[in-house]
Scaffold this motif. Structure first.
Motif, mmCIF file in Angstrom:
data_model
loop_
_atom_site.group_PDB
_atom_site.id
_atom_site.type_symbol
_atom_site.label_atom_id
_atom_site.label_comp_id
_atom_site.label_asym_id
_atom_site.label_seq_id
_atom_site.Cartn_x
_atom_site.Cartn_y
_atom_site.Cartn_z
ATOM 1 N N GLU A 36 0.840 -1.183 0.000
ATOM 2 C CA GLU A 36 0.000 0.000 0.000
ATOM 3 C C GLU A 36 0.885 1.246 0.000
ATOM 4 O OE1 GLU A 36 -3.187 0.302 -0.373
ATOM 5 O OE2 GLU A 36 -3.526 -1.848 -0.432
ATOM 6 N N PRO A 37 0.929 1.996 -1.108
ATOM 7 C CA PRO A 37 1.758 3.191 -1.133
ATOM 8 C C PRO A 37 1.252 4.246 -0.159
ATOM 9 C CG PRO A 37 0.367 3.090 -3.075
ATOM 10 C CD PRO A 37 0.208 1.778 -2.369
ATOM 11 N N SER A 39 1.493 7.358 -0.692
ATOM 12 C CA SER A 39 0.948 8.478 -1.465
ATOM 13 C C SER A 39 0.209 7.983 -2.714
ATOM 14 C CB SER A 39 2.084 9.430 -1.881
ATOM 15 O OG SER A 39 2.866 9.796 -0.783
ATOM 16 N N PRO A 40 -0.862 7.229 -2.560
ATOM 17 C CA PRO A 40 -1.532 6.650 -3.741
ATOM 18 C C PRO A 40 -2.092 7.709 -4.681
ATOM 19 C CG PRO A 40 -2.868 6.363 -1.776
ATOM 20 C CD PRO A 40 -1.545 6.856 -1.309
ATOM 21 N N GLU A 41 -2.522 8.854 -4.138
ATOM 22 C CA GLU A 41 -3.110 9.884 -4.995
ATOM 23 C C GLU A 41 -2.050 10.514 -5.906
ATOM 24 O OE1 GLU A 41 -1.440 11.837 -1.495
ATOM 25 O OE2 GLU A 41 -2.780 10.120 -1.750
ATOM 26 N N VAL A 43 0.726 8.931 -7.006
ATOM 27 C CA VAL A 43 1.037 7.914 -8.018
ATOM 28 C C VAL A 43 -0.070 7.864 -9.060
ATOM 29 C CG1 VAL A 43 1.514 5.483 -8.428
ATOM 30 C CG2 VAL A 43 2.376 6.577 -6.357
ATOM 31 N N ALA A 44 -1.326 7.934 -8.615
ATOM 32 C CA ALA A 44 -2.453 7.913 -9.551
ATOM 33 C C ALA A 44 -2.396 9.113 -10.495
ATOM 34 C CB ALA A 44 -3.772 7.895 -8.788
ATOM 35 N N ASN A 72 8.187 1.774 -3.642
ATOM 36 C CA ASN A 72 6.818 1.887 -4.141
ATOM 37 C C ASN A 72 6.725 1.251 -5.528
ATOM 38 O OD1 ASN A 72 4.446 2.992 -5.480
ATOM 39 N ND2 ASN A 72 4.261 4.333 -3.693
ATOM 40 N N ARG A 74 4.206 0.609 -7.734
ATOM 41 C CA ARG A 74 3.486 1.331 -8.789
ATOM 42 C C ARG A 74 4.324 2.498 -9.314
ATOM 43 N NH1 ARG A 74 -2.175 3.223 -6.691
ATOM 44 N NH2 ARG A 74 -2.149 4.292 -8.717
#
Length: 302
Positions: A36-37, A39-41, A43-44, A72, A74
């Motif tokens: 689970e990153p 900072s997913p937002e 990366v997205a 990370n 992704r």
């Protein structure tokens, strides 16, 4: 376009190929997977920038993430994509090879490495990796697209058609895919199917110049020279005359070929050398056919 232009056109059509990838740092550290990153937002947002072709923006976002989270997954995959897009093929290949050892990333990494090898001209290993990638993940439309291109280059039309169809099943809204499948139809002289695909590409992306140029070639191959000239701007008319003349030459329509090649030379001097090469070939065909050629007129335009 000279007589060697057919393969370069195919290569050009193939170059429209890849929503690929960009630049970054040098060596690749071993991958430490973070499920689970943090900072997913971010990366997205970077992945969306890559999808839109904004690779510089994606790189800046990914550098922020990887500075804080070097493992990370992704972000590392996305950074390898940006390296590919910026033409840093050795760095991209190294990154994808490292990432291919991570089960969660293997299919995408094999796709990326296959695309990298294709751009390096290593077609057989590229096809091997791309086929491995779609075996693991049939939803990899870029891999299917590249597989189609490789089969086109080998003249394996049925396999190419299957690959492009699979890509379009996954991404039916892709003008690029319609353009590439259309060019595949054009290579096998299926002009009507080519025209339909180029039209579909232009419906999705009206400003796609590659599809518009390919549509003109398709009309020329069908012998519809006037339609091939519809909408051509004054600045492009010399190139259009040369290309139509070239296609007419390949079709064996020698009077039309001579007319369009001479018009290209008259209207745009920068095409004198290219058009003259095509005219020289036309003269040799006429000589073989026993026709007389006005040599002085044609050479005077060289």
């Amino acid at each position: 376009m000279t007589l060697s232009g057919t393969r370069s056109l195919a290569a050009a059509a193939a170059c429209a190929l890849f929503l690929s990838a960009c630049a970054s740092s040098s060596g690749q550290a071993p991958v430490q997977v973070q499920s689970e990153p943090v900072s997913p937002e971010i990366v997205a947002a970077a992945e969306q920038s890559i999808e839109q072709g904004n690779y510089a923006d994606a790189k800046l976002l990914l550098e922020r993430v990887l500075l804080a989270e070097p493992g990370n997954l992704r972000a590392r995959l996305a950074m390898a994509e940006t390296q590919l897009a910026f033409g840093q093929l050795d760095a991209a290949s190294e990154a994808f090879e490292t990432l291919s050892k991570v089960p969660e990333a293997t299919a995408r990494a094999q796709q990326g490495r296959g695309l990298t090898l294709l751009l390096k001209g290593q077609e057989r290993p590229a096809l091997f990796l791309l086929e491995q990638a779609v075996d693991k993940d049939p939803g990899l439309w870029r891999a299917w697209n590249a597989i189609g291109t490789l089969h086109d280059r080998a003249g394996e039309w049925d396999a190419a058609a299957m690959a492009y169809d699979r890509a379009l099943e996954i991404r039916p809204d892709s003008a690029m895919l319609y353009n590439n499948r259309g060019f595949s139809h054009l290579l096998r002289r299926d002009h009507q199917a080519a025209i339909a695909d180029f039209d579909a590409a232009l419906q999705l992306e009206p400003d796609m110049e590659a599809a518009r140029e390919n549509m003109r070639l398709a009309f020329a191959w069908a012998g519809q020279y006037d339609r091939a000239l519809v909408g051509v701007s004054q600045k492009d008319i010399g190139r259009a005359f040369n290309n139509i003349g070239f296609v007419a030459l390949l079709r064996g329509d020698l009077p039309a070929a001579e007319s369009y090649l001479l018009r290209s030379m008259e209207i745009d001097p920068k095409f004198n050398r290219t058009a003259n090469k095509n005219l020289e070939y036309l003269k040799s065909l006429k000589a073989i056919n026993g026709s007389k050629v006005n040599v002085s007129e044609m050479e005077g335009n060289g």
